[in-house]
Design a protein around this motif. Structure first.
Motif, PDB file in Angstrom:
ATOM      1  N   UNK A   1      45.574  45.301  55.934  1.00  0.00           N
ATOM      2  CA  UNK A   1      46.466  46.724  55.303  1.00  0.00           C
ATOM      3  C   UNK A   1      46.283  46.668  54.001  1.00  0.00           C
ATOM      4  N   UNK A   2      45.218  46.459  53.123  1.00  0.00           N
ATOM      5  CA  UNK A   2      45.279  47.468  51.419  1.00  0.00           C
ATOM      6  C   UNK A   2      44.021  48.077  51.549  1.00  0.00           C
ATOM      7  N   UNK A   3      43.328  47.421  53.064  1.00  0.00           N
ATOM      8  CA  UNK A   3      41.880  48.434  52.935  1.00  0.00           C
ATOM      9  C   UNK A   3      42.861  49.856  53.524  1.00  0.00           C
ATOM     10  N   UNK A   4      44.015  49.859  54.333  1.00  0.00           N
ATOM     11  CA  UNK A   4      43.781  51.108  54.988  1.00  0.00           C
ATOM     12  C   UNK A   4      44.975  51.683  54.132  1.00  0.00           C
ATOM     13  N   UNK A   5      45.462  51.026  53.087  1.00  0.00           N
ATOM     14  CA  UNK A   5      45.649  51.939  51.805  1.00  0.00           C
ATOM     15  C   UNK A   5      45.448  52.571  50.771  1.00  0.00           C
ATOM     16  N   UNK A   6      43.569  52.079  51.240  1.00  0.00           N
ATOM     17  CA  UNK A   6      42.923  52.147  49.900  1.00  0.00           C
ATOM     18  C   UNK A   6      43.251  51.826  48.546  1.00  0.00           C
ATOM     19  N   UNK A   7      44.082  50.536  48.854  1.00  0.00           N
ATOM     20  CA  UNK A   7      44.273  49.107  47.362  1.00  0.00           C
ATOM     21  C   UNK A   7      42.902  48.602  47.546  1.00  0.00           C
ATOM     22  N   UNK A   8      42.086  48.481  48.534  1.00  0.00           N
ATOM     23  CA  UNK A   8      40.489  47.092  48.699  1.00  0.00           C
ATOM     24  C   UNK A   8      39.408  47.229  48.586  1.00  0.00           C
ATOM     25  N   UNK A   9      38.687  47.694  47.934  1.00  0.00           N
ATOM     26  CA  UNK A   9      37.021  48.617  48.307  1.00  0.00           C
ATOM     27  C   UNK A   9      36.182  46.860  48.303  1.00  0.00           C
ATOM     28  N   UNK A  10      35.759  47.347  49.140  1.00  0.00           N
ATOM     29  CA  UNK A  10      33.961  46.568  49.306  1.00  0.00           C
ATOM     30  C   UNK A  10      32.808  46.767  48.332  1.00  0.00           C
ATOM     31  N   UNK A  11      32.311  46.269  47.625  1.00  0.00           N
ATOM     32  CA  UNK A  11      30.974  46.759  47.149  1.00  0.00           C
ATOM     33  C   UNK A  11      30.271  46.236  47.269  1.00  0.00           C
ATOM     34  N   UNK A  12      29.672  44.692  47.596  1.00  0.00           N
ATOM     35  CA  UNK A  12      28.618  44.606  48.072  1.00  0.00           C
ATOM     36  C   UNK A  12      29.000  42.966  48.681  1.00  0.00           C
ATOM     37  N   UNK A  13      27.813  42.798  49.864  1.00  0.00           N
ATOM     38  CA  UNK A  13      28.193  41.605  50.452  1.00  0.00           C
ATOM     39  C   UNK A  13      26.986  40.740  49.945  1.00  0.00           C
ATOM     40  N   UNK A  14      27.626  39.485  49.474  1.00  0.00           N
ATOM     41  CA  UNK A  14      25.992  38.367  49.375  1.00  0.00           C
ATOM     42  C   UNK A  14      26.373  37.369  49.101  1.00  0.00           C
ATOM     43  N   UNK A  15      26.163  36.000  49.453  1.00  0.00           N
ATOM     44  CA  UNK A  15      26.071  34.621  48.882  1.00  0.00           C
ATOM     45  C   UNK A  15      25.545  33.662  48.031  1.00  0.00           C
ATOM     46  N   UNK A  16      25.190  34.743  47.169  1.00  0.00           N
ATOM     47  CA  UNK A  16      24.201  34.244  46.022  1.00  0.00           C
ATOM     48  C   UNK A  16      25.669  33.859  44.973  1.00  0.00           C
ATOM     49  N   UNK A  17      26.724  34.028  45.194  1.00  0.00           N
ATOM     50  CA  UNK A  17      27.922  34.478  44.309  1.00  0.00           C
ATOM     51  C   UNK A  17      28.803  33.205  44.517  1.00  0.00           C
ATOM     52  N   UNK A  18      28.535  32.513  45.838  1.00  0.00           N
ATOM     53  CA  UNK A  18      29.483  31.615  46.651  1.00  0.00           C
ATOM     54  C   UNK A  18      29.583  30.211  46.731  1.00  0.00           C
ATOM     55  N   UNK A  19      29.243  28.888  45.639  1.00  0.00           N
ATOM     56  CA  UNK A  19      29.118  27.798  45.900  1.00  0.00           C
ATOM     57  C   UNK A  19      29.791  27.109  46.279  1.00  0.00           C
ATOM     58  N   UNK A  20      28.999  26.377  47.121  1.00  0.00           N
ATOM     59  CA  UNK A  20      29.369  25.868  48.267  1.00  0.00           C
ATOM     60  C   UNK A  20      29.877  24.393  47.938  1.00  0.00           C
ATOM     61  N   UNK A  21      29.384  23.906  46.006  1.00  0.00           N
ATOM     62  CA  UNK A  21      30.298  22.462  45.682  1.00  0.00           C
ATOM     63  C   UNK A  21      32.103  23.024  45.630  1.00  0.00           C
ATOM     64  N   UNK A  22      32.009  24.512  45.054  1.00  0.00           N
ATOM     65  CA  UNK A  22      34.032  24.457  45.244  1.00  0.00           C
ATOM     66  C   UNK A  22      34.467  24.681  46.704  1.00  0.00           C
TER      67      UNK A  22
END
Length: 223
Positions: free
Chosen positions: A45-66
């Motif tokens: 819904x936020x995407x349709x309203x223009x309030x959410x934008x995707x910049x990039x996609x990568x798994x390097x910023x997501x630690x499995x430990x967390x």
């Protein structure tokens, strides 16, 4: 889980049905997907309203430990809040009182970073819906895996998680819009959209539980 099982097996001298594995695959998959989709609907819904934008996609910023930490934290919370408090209160005071107590217990989250007045209502709704998931199934698995899907989805989309901004992300994104809609510094769970979806789930489960005779009265004054 082992401590919980043996403690109440000895204390209550009963089968620990809330940890029954009979419906585990269905409730594990369904709970996770349901939790993930609830957050995803708000993001969409936020995407349709223009309030959410995707910049990039990568798994390097997501630690499995967390994510592992989230698994353990959610398990402890759901065993204690649903498996112990809601279950015992329902057996003693009836379903409706157990729901109210389950809602109030969740107000402990008000001390999370950046919590605000709207967060208070969100935590009450969360307590209601999670209690209903347990009351409807009488098992811990549906609320637990819904919790996991819910917690995983927020940093997945680049949102803060209950005010925490160091949980990593898979989608690097930008939230720009009214705080009531985006959730602000708390994260997407504090969005009015997310709260409404969560409330709808809880009300639906309450209706189904009542229809199926799963709403029980207090035993306190029975003789």
């Amino acid at each position: 889980m082992g401590s919980y099982y043996f403690l109440f097996r000895l204390y209550d001298k009963r089968k620990i049905t809330e940890l029954s594995l009979k419906h585990l695959p269905k409730e594990m998959f369904g709970g996770f997907v349901f939790g993930f989709l609830t957050i995803s609907l708000s993001i969409f819904i936020l995407y349709l309203l223009g309030y959410y934008q995707v910049i990039s996609i990568t798994t390097t910023n997501y630690p499995v430990k967390l994510f592992t930490t989230l698994l353990v934290a959610a398990l402890i919370e759901d065993l204690f809040h649903r498996g112990l408090i809601v279950r015992e209160m329902e057996n003693w005071l009836g379903t409706n009182a157990a729901i109210v107590i389950g809602m109030v217990v969740e107000l402990q989250h008000i001390f999370n970073p950046h919590s605000n007045l709207f967060s208070l209502f969100l935590y009450l709704i969360w307590g209601f819906t999670m209690a209903m998931m347990f009351i409807y199934t009488k098992r811990i698995w549906l609320p637990y895996f819904f919790h996991i899907g819910w917690n995983f989805a927020q940093p997945f989309y680049g949102s803060n998680l209950t005010g925490l901004d160091d949980m990593g992300s898979i989608i690097q994104s930008s939230f720009n819009g009214p705080e009531l809609l985006t959730g602000g510094a708390v994260g997407i769970e504090d969005s009015v959209f997310t709260a409404l979806f969560l409330l709808f789930i809880g009300i639906t489960l309450y209706y189904l539980a009542k229809k199926e005779g799963k709403i029980v009265k207090s035993k306190l004054f029975k003789r």
